[in-house]
Design a protein around this motif. Structure first.
Motif, PDB file in Angstrom:
ATOM      1  N   PHE A   8     -10.729   2.022  19.039  1.00  0.00           N
ATOM      2  CA  PHE A   8      -9.198   2.258  18.627  1.00  0.00           C
ATOM      3  C   PHE A   8      -8.942   0.745  17.651  1.00  0.00           C
ATOM      4  O   PHE A   8      -9.662  -0.236  18.077  1.00  0.00           O
ATOM      5  N   PHE A   9      -8.014   0.782  16.978  1.00  0.00           N
ATOM      6  CA  PHE A   9      -7.333  -0.346  16.267  1.00  0.00           C
ATOM      7  C   PHE A   9      -6.625  -1.161  17.263  1.00  0.00           C
ATOM      8  O   PHE A   9      -5.918  -0.376  17.948  1.00  0.00           O
ATOM      9  N   SER A  10      -6.576  -2.471  17.150  1.00  0.00           N
ATOM     10  CA  SER A  10      -5.867  -3.367  18.153  1.00  0.00           C
ATOM     11  C   SER A  10      -4.547  -3.124  17.264  1.00  0.00           C
ATOM     12  O   SER A  10      -4.289  -2.697  16.337  1.00  0.00           O
ATOM     13  N   ARG A  11      -3.347  -3.687  18.135  1.00  0.00           N
ATOM     14  CA  ARG A  11      -1.932  -3.630  17.687  1.00  0.00           C
ATOM     15  C   ARG A  11      -1.914  -4.436  16.401  1.00  0.00           C
ATOM     16  O   ARG A  11      -1.257  -4.081  15.559  1.00  0.00           O
ATOM     17  N   ARG A  12      -2.474  -5.476  16.528  1.00  0.00           N
ATOM     18  CA  ARG A  12      -2.297  -6.666  15.516  1.00  0.00           C
ATOM     19  C   ARG A  12      -3.027  -5.924  14.183  1.00  0.00           C
ATOM     20  O   ARG A  12      -2.474  -5.767  12.860  1.00  0.00           O
ATOM     21  N   GLU A  13      -4.191  -5.249  14.261  1.00  0.00           N
ATOM     22  CA  GLU A  13      -4.667  -4.595  13.117  1.00  0.00           C
ATOM     23  C   GLU A  13      -4.069  -3.336  12.493  1.00  0.00           C
ATOM     24  O   GLU A  13      -4.001  -3.269  11.380  1.00  0.00           O
ATOM     25  N   LEU A  14      -3.358  -2.678  13.427  1.00  0.00           N
ATOM     26  CA  LEU A  14      -2.829  -1.491  13.085  1.00  0.00           C
ATOM     27  C   LEU A  14      -1.497  -1.813  12.405  1.00  0.00           C
ATOM     28  O   LEU A  14      -1.059  -1.334  11.142  1.00  0.00           O
ATOM     29  N   ILE A  33      -2.527  -2.705   8.777  1.00  0.00           N
ATOM     30  CA  ILE A  33      -2.746  -1.699   8.154  1.00  0.00           C
ATOM     31  C   ILE A  33      -1.451  -0.890   7.854  1.00  0.00           C
ATOM     32  O   ILE A  33      -1.255  -0.248   6.476  1.00  0.00           O
ATOM     33  N   LEU A  34      -0.480  -0.605   8.673  1.00  0.00           N
ATOM     34  CA  LEU A  34       0.841   0.079   8.187  1.00  0.00           C
ATOM     35  C   LEU A  34       1.489  -0.700   7.403  1.00  0.00           C
ATOM     36  O   LEU A  34       2.428  -0.148   6.483  1.00  0.00           O
ATOM     37  N   SER A  35       1.529  -2.143   7.546  1.00  0.00           N
ATOM     38  CA  SER A  35       2.332  -2.939   6.763  1.00  0.00           C
ATOM     39  C   SER A  35       1.916  -2.689   5.078  1.00  0.00           C
ATOM     40  O   SER A  35       2.716  -2.527   4.074  1.00  0.00           O
ATOM     41  N   LEU A  36       0.359  -2.567   4.850  1.00  0.00           N
ATOM     42  CA  LEU A  36       0.061  -2.264   3.532  1.00  0.00           C
ATOM     43  C   LEU A  36       0.272  -0.780   3.055  1.00  0.00           C
ATOM     44  O   LEU A  36       0.758  -0.626   2.007  1.00  0.00           O
ATOM     45  N   TYR A  37       0.001  -0.013   4.143  1.00  0.00           N
ATOM     46  CA  TYR A  37       0.470   1.397   3.829  1.00  0.00           C
ATOM     47  C   TYR A  37       2.093   1.784   3.446  1.00  0.00           C
ATOM     48  O   TYR A  37       2.322   2.217   2.530  1.00  0.00           O
ATOM     49  N   ALA A  89      -7.096   6.867   7.575  1.00  0.00           N
ATOM     50  CA  ALA A  89      -7.383   7.508   6.245  1.00  0.00           C
ATOM     51  C   ALA A  89      -6.106   7.684   5.594  1.00  0.00           C
ATOM     52  O   ALA A  89      -5.026   8.107   6.122  1.00  0.00           O
ATOM     53  N   VAL A  90      -6.139   7.439   4.184  1.00  0.00           N
ATOM     54  CA  VAL A  90      -4.771   7.533   3.383  1.00  0.00           C
ATOM     55  C   VAL A  90      -4.998   8.809   2.429  1.00  0.00           C
ATOM     56  O   VAL A  90      -6.054   8.920   1.669  1.00  0.00           O
ATOM     57  N   HIS A  91      -4.004   9.381   2.130  1.00  0.00           N
ATOM     58  CA  HIS A  91      -3.641  10.455   1.392  1.00  0.00           C
ATOM     59  C   HIS A  91      -2.692  10.262   0.123  1.00  0.00           C
ATOM     60  O   HIS A  91      -1.739   9.688   0.552  1.00  0.00           O
ATOM     61  N   ARG A  92      -3.090  10.810  -1.035  1.00  0.00           N
ATOM     62  CA  ARG A  92      -1.989  11.026  -1.937  1.00  0.00           C
ATOM     63  C   ARG A  92      -1.164  12.098  -1.328  1.00  0.00           C
ATOM     64  O   ARG A  92       0.117  12.145  -1.656  1.00  0.00           O
ATOM     65  N   ARG A  93      -1.691  13.425  -1.085  1.00  0.00           N
ATOM     66  CA  ARG A  93      -1.093  14.662  -0.527  1.00  0.00           C
ATOM     67  C   ARG A  93      -1.775  14.829   0.722  1.00  0.00           C
ATOM     68  O   ARG A  93      -2.955  14.770   0.702  1.00  0.00           O
ATOM     69  N   LEU A 115      -9.016  -5.760   3.560  1.00  0.00           N
ATOM     70  CA  LEU A 115      -7.848  -4.987   2.798  1.00  0.00           C
ATOM     71  C   LEU A 115      -7.286  -5.605   1.376  1.00  0.00           C
ATOM     72  O   LEU A 115      -6.807  -4.919   0.840  1.00  0.00           O
ATOM     73  N   ALA A 116      -8.015  -6.754   1.236  1.00  0.00           N
ATOM     74  CA  ALA A 116      -7.556  -7.493  -0.037  1.00  0.00           C
ATOM     75  C   ALA A 116      -7.983  -6.557  -1.107  1.00  0.00           C
ATOM     76  O   ALA A 116      -7.328  -6.835  -2.079  1.00  0.00           O
ATOM     77  N   VAL A 117      -9.010  -5.768  -0.936  1.00  0.00           N
ATOM     78  CA  VAL A 117      -9.294  -4.950  -2.130  1.00  0.00           C
ATOM     79  C   VAL A 117      -8.361  -3.827  -2.528  1.00  0.00           C
ATOM     80  O   VAL A 117      -8.124  -3.562  -3.618  1.00  0.00           O
ATOM     81  N   LEU A 118      -7.465  -3.511  -1.488  1.00  0.00           N
ATOM     82  CA  LEU A 118      -6.624  -2.684  -1.738  1.00  0.00           C
ATOM     83  C   LEU A 118      -5.160  -3.382  -2.119  1.00  0.00           C
ATOM     84  O   LEU A 118      -4.478  -2.719  -2.732  1.00  0.00           O
ATOM     85  N   GLU A 119      -4.994  -4.580  -1.659  1.00  0.00           N
ATOM     86  CA  GLU A 119      -3.796  -5.254  -2.081  1.00  0.00           C
ATOM     87  C   GLU A 119      -3.876  -5.497  -3.561  1.00  0.00           C
ATOM     88  O   GLU A 119      -2.875  -5.361  -4.355  1.00  0.00           O
ATOM     89  N   ARG A 120      -5.194  -5.680  -4.179  1.00  0.00           N
ATOM     90  CA  ARG A 120      -5.137  -6.226  -5.661  1.00  0.00           C
ATOM     91  C   ARG A 120      -4.778  -4.854  -6.621  1.00  0.00           C
ATOM     92  O   ARG A 120      -4.026  -4.895  -7.507  1.00  0.00           O
ATOM     93  N   LYS A 121      -4.941  -3.397  -5.844  1.00  0.00           N
ATOM     94  CA  LYS A 121      -4.404  -2.347  -6.389  1.00  0.00           C
ATOM     95  C   LYS A 121      -2.905  -2.148  -6.276  1.00  0.00           C
ATOM     96  O   LYS A 121      -2.468  -1.822  -7.274  1.00  0.00           O
TER      97      LYS A 121
END
Length: 127
Positions: free
Chosen positions: A30-36, A39-43, A67-71, A113-119
């Motif tokens: 599982f993801f730890s609370r801090r990790e989740l 991730i949810l902050s970026l989401y 996993a993140v989805h557009r739809r 996650l920095a690779v997604l932050e750049r986007k």
């Protein structure tokens, strides 16, 4: 006498009298609370930018996936994976694009996650 009565008389519990072939259930990843939270902050920021609309989470014996989805009816745009077995080698965390290409792998979730932050920054700068 029955086996349970013999175990009770000898002071052993049912756990100690279980057959040797019984294996414990494998641990789930599982993801730890801090990790989740990270991730949810970026989401949340990507949802606010209109890029992402849905997510799915899965746990497993070897990997945890966000996993993140557009739809919701489409394949995921990105998968954020945690594989503790790779922690000492390539790093436990990875961001994988829709086609299966690994965009970033590493030991630190924030760096991966920095690779997604750049986007996200490109989206904000472009407006």
């Amino acid at each position: 006498m029955e086996q349970g009565v013999i175990a009770w008389l000898s002071g052993r519990t049912a756990e100690t009298t279980a057959p040797a072939s019984a294996q414990p259930a494998p641990r789930r990843i599982f993801f730890s609370r801090r990790e989740l939270d990270r991730i949810l902050s970026l989401y949340g920021r990507m949802v606010a930018a209109g890029e992402w609309r849905d997510y799915a989470m899965a746990d497993g014996v070897e990997v945890a996936v966000f996993a993140v989805h557009r739809r919701s009816s489409e394949q995921p745009l990105y998968r954020i994976e945690k594989r503790p077995a790779l922690a000492k080698r390539q790093g436990a965390f990875a961001v994988i694009a829709a086609g299966g290409r690994i965009l970033k792998r590493g030991h630190d979730l924030d760096a991966v996650l920095a690779v997604l932050e750049r986007k996200l920054l490109k989206l904000v700068d472009g407006e």
